[in-house]
Design an enzyme around this catalytic site. Sequence first.
Site, PDB file in Angstrom:
ATOM      1  N   ARG A  26     -15.289  12.063   7.712  1.00 41.22           N
ATOM      2  CA  ARG A  26     -13.852  12.463   7.903  1.00 41.22           C
ATOM      3  C   ARG A  26     -13.748  13.670   7.036  1.00 41.22           C
ATOM      4  O   ARG A  26     -13.377  14.877   7.136  1.00 41.22           O
ATOM      5  CB  ARG A  26     -12.914  11.574   8.200  1.00 41.22           C
ATOM      6  CG  ARG A  26     -12.851  10.970   9.441  1.00 41.22           C
ATOM      7  CD  ARG A  26     -11.842   9.517   9.387  1.00 41.22           C
ATOM      8  NE  ARG A  26     -10.582  10.067   8.813  1.00 41.22           N
ATOM      9  CZ  ARG A  26      -9.737   9.440   8.324  1.00 41.22           C
ATOM     10  NH1 ARG A  26      -9.978   8.122   7.681  1.00 41.22           N
ATOM     11  NH2 ARG A  26      -8.531   9.922   8.115  1.00 41.22           N
ATOM     12  N   SER A  40      -8.003   3.416   8.946  1.00 41.86           N
ATOM     13  CA  SER A  40      -8.676   3.191   7.891  1.00 41.86           C
ATOM     14  C   SER A  40      -7.751   2.460   6.816  1.00 41.86           C
ATOM     15  O   SER A  40      -8.423   1.658   6.155  1.00 41.86           O
ATOM     16  CB  SER A  40      -8.729   4.838   7.208  1.00 41.86           C
ATOM     17  OG  SER A  40      -9.272   4.876   6.114  1.00 41.86           O
ATOM     18  N   HIS A  76       0.765  -1.124   0.072  1.00 44.71           N
ATOM     19  CA  HIS A  76       0.019   0.109   0.094  1.00 44.71           C
ATOM     20  C   HIS A  76       0.905   1.209  -0.018  1.00 44.71           C
ATOM     21  O   HIS A  76       1.981   1.262   0.580  1.00 44.71           O
ATOM     22  CB  HIS A  76      -0.820   0.108   1.161  1.00 44.71           C
ATOM     23  CG  HIS A  76      -1.701   1.218   1.512  1.00 44.71           C
ATOM     24  ND1 HIS A  76      -2.960   1.436   0.579  1.00 44.71           N
ATOM     25  CD2 HIS A  76      -1.658   2.313   1.847  1.00 44.71           C
ATOM     26  CE1 HIS A  76      -3.344   2.446   0.904  1.00 44.71           C
ATOM     27  NE2 HIS A  76      -2.400   3.421   1.643  1.00 44.71           N
ATOM     28  N   ASP A  85     -15.185   1.628   7.446  1.00 43.67           N
ATOM     29  CA  ASP A  85     -14.251   2.451   6.929  1.00 43.67           C
ATOM     30  C   ASP A  85     -14.866   3.216   5.970  1.00 43.67           C
ATOM     31  O   ASP A  85     -14.710   4.442   5.989  1.00 43.67           O
ATOM     32  CB  ASP A  85     -13.076   1.766   6.745  1.00 43.67           C
ATOM     33  CG  ASP A  85     -11.986   2.789   6.132  1.00 43.67           C
ATOM     34  OD1 ASP A  85     -11.750   3.513   6.831  1.00 43.67           O
ATOM     35  OD2 ASP A  85     -11.655   2.643   4.903  1.00 43.67           O
ATOM     36  N   LYS A 112      -8.665  -2.014   5.859  1.00 41.24           N
ATOM     37  CA  LYS A 112      -8.798  -2.516   4.341  1.00 41.24           C
ATOM     38  C   LYS A 112      -7.805  -3.333   3.877  1.00 41.24           C
ATOM     39  O   LYS A 112      -8.176  -4.405   3.343  1.00 41.24           O
ATOM     40  CB  LYS A 112      -9.030  -1.334   3.491  1.00 41.24           C
ATOM     41  CG  LYS A 112     -10.243  -0.229   3.327  1.00 41.24           C
ATOM     42  CD  LYS A 112     -10.124   0.772   2.357  1.00 41.24           C
ATOM     43  CE  LYS A 112      -9.186   1.859   3.133  1.00 41.24           C
ATOM     44  NZ  LYS A 112      -9.382   3.408   2.496  1.00 41.24           N
TER      45      LYS A 112
END
Length: 425
Positions: free
Chosen positions: A171, A186, A85, A164, A190
């Site tokens: 947010r 968050s 990620h 999320d 995932k």
Amino acid sequence: MVHFTAVDVIRAKRDGGALTDAQIDWVVDAYTRGEVAEEQMASLAMAILLRGMTREEITRWTAAMIASGDRMDLSAIPRPTVDKHSTGGVGDKITLPLAPLVAACGAAVPQLSGRGLGHTGGTLDKLESIPGWRARLTTEEYLAQLREVGAVVCAANDTLAPADRKLYALRDVTGTVESIPLIASSIMSKKLAEGSSALVLDVKVGSGAFMKTEADARELAETMVAIGTASGVRTVALLTAMSTPLGYAIGNAVEVEESVEVLAGGGPADVVELTVALAREMVAAAGIDADPAEVLASGKAMDSWRAMISAQGGDPSAPLPTAPVTEVVRAEQDGYLTLDAYAVGVAAWRLGAGRARKEDAVSASAGIRLHKREGDAVRAGDPILELRTEDAERIPSALDALSAGVSVGTAPADASPLVLGRIGG
């Protein structure tokens, strides 16, 4: 489950207390079901932003968000699984060459990716510039591609961490995006819901990144590594520079083109360096003995790329979209070039390569192609970069964005390393 009231949970965090496991489990579940109102969760998110969370709270919050939906079961995949990620940057096309490279090394890469927002690009937007390629796969298609090809990059389905998705949207409109506990949970909810055995994080630092300072980026990286480790997933993070764009291409089709150059054995040195650095972390985390640099040079990663694109309906040999309108920006004086990542990212966005809202469409052909890079010597009149768009009326606002971020000085900027640090392992 013990029942609480939202007001009690809000007050506990407002007053600086640590939320209990039971409070966290209840409030995340109740919010997902609609029992906790949006304004109540907005108040709690602001309390978390201002008061922070302990590592234990963050880990439990992440687990509660994972528990709000499904978790992928990759146990039937015959290869070791490892995911990656990136926190997002300008010209950050690394997933495109990285996933097939790591697959060619022998791992399975289950990459659920997102779309761009604002000045940062999205992997799915880039890949959708390939004719025929589709982002949506069924679970059966996803698992079959992992088994047969070893890499899949696609959109997450709506059943993974739905808490999320709901909280992220809240947010975004309540000024609580910057909370490191909420950012970390968050991302990790995932990623952990994907079911991979190992995870490598690329946490960007600099003007074009979400985290502008190395201290903030390190705190985020350490928090995410702690969450992953506590969840039984081997997690490593690299801190990488994002003050100037990665590579020469910023946009969608242009970044695909540059990624293919890397897979073919060429491409910009920084893109190759970061791709190989992350690949080395991923194969090590997966327990595979392979040298990604050698695999890249062998051409096997290109074979994996073609298989990966074809499996999702794309034609890896098809011409990519090209923009009908172009404009070249030239140096106004002799000297050394400075290119600010944020300014270049905003310019590409204004040309049509990005979106201001999640529902906005993006242009596959819009973007920027650099002729020169940060620190290069230029002479007056030399081309610095080329703007590409489908709409000539977008050019002036893109030029305006660049005015504060492209400059020519009398001395080159100090060169900084691409990889600034490593956390975990």
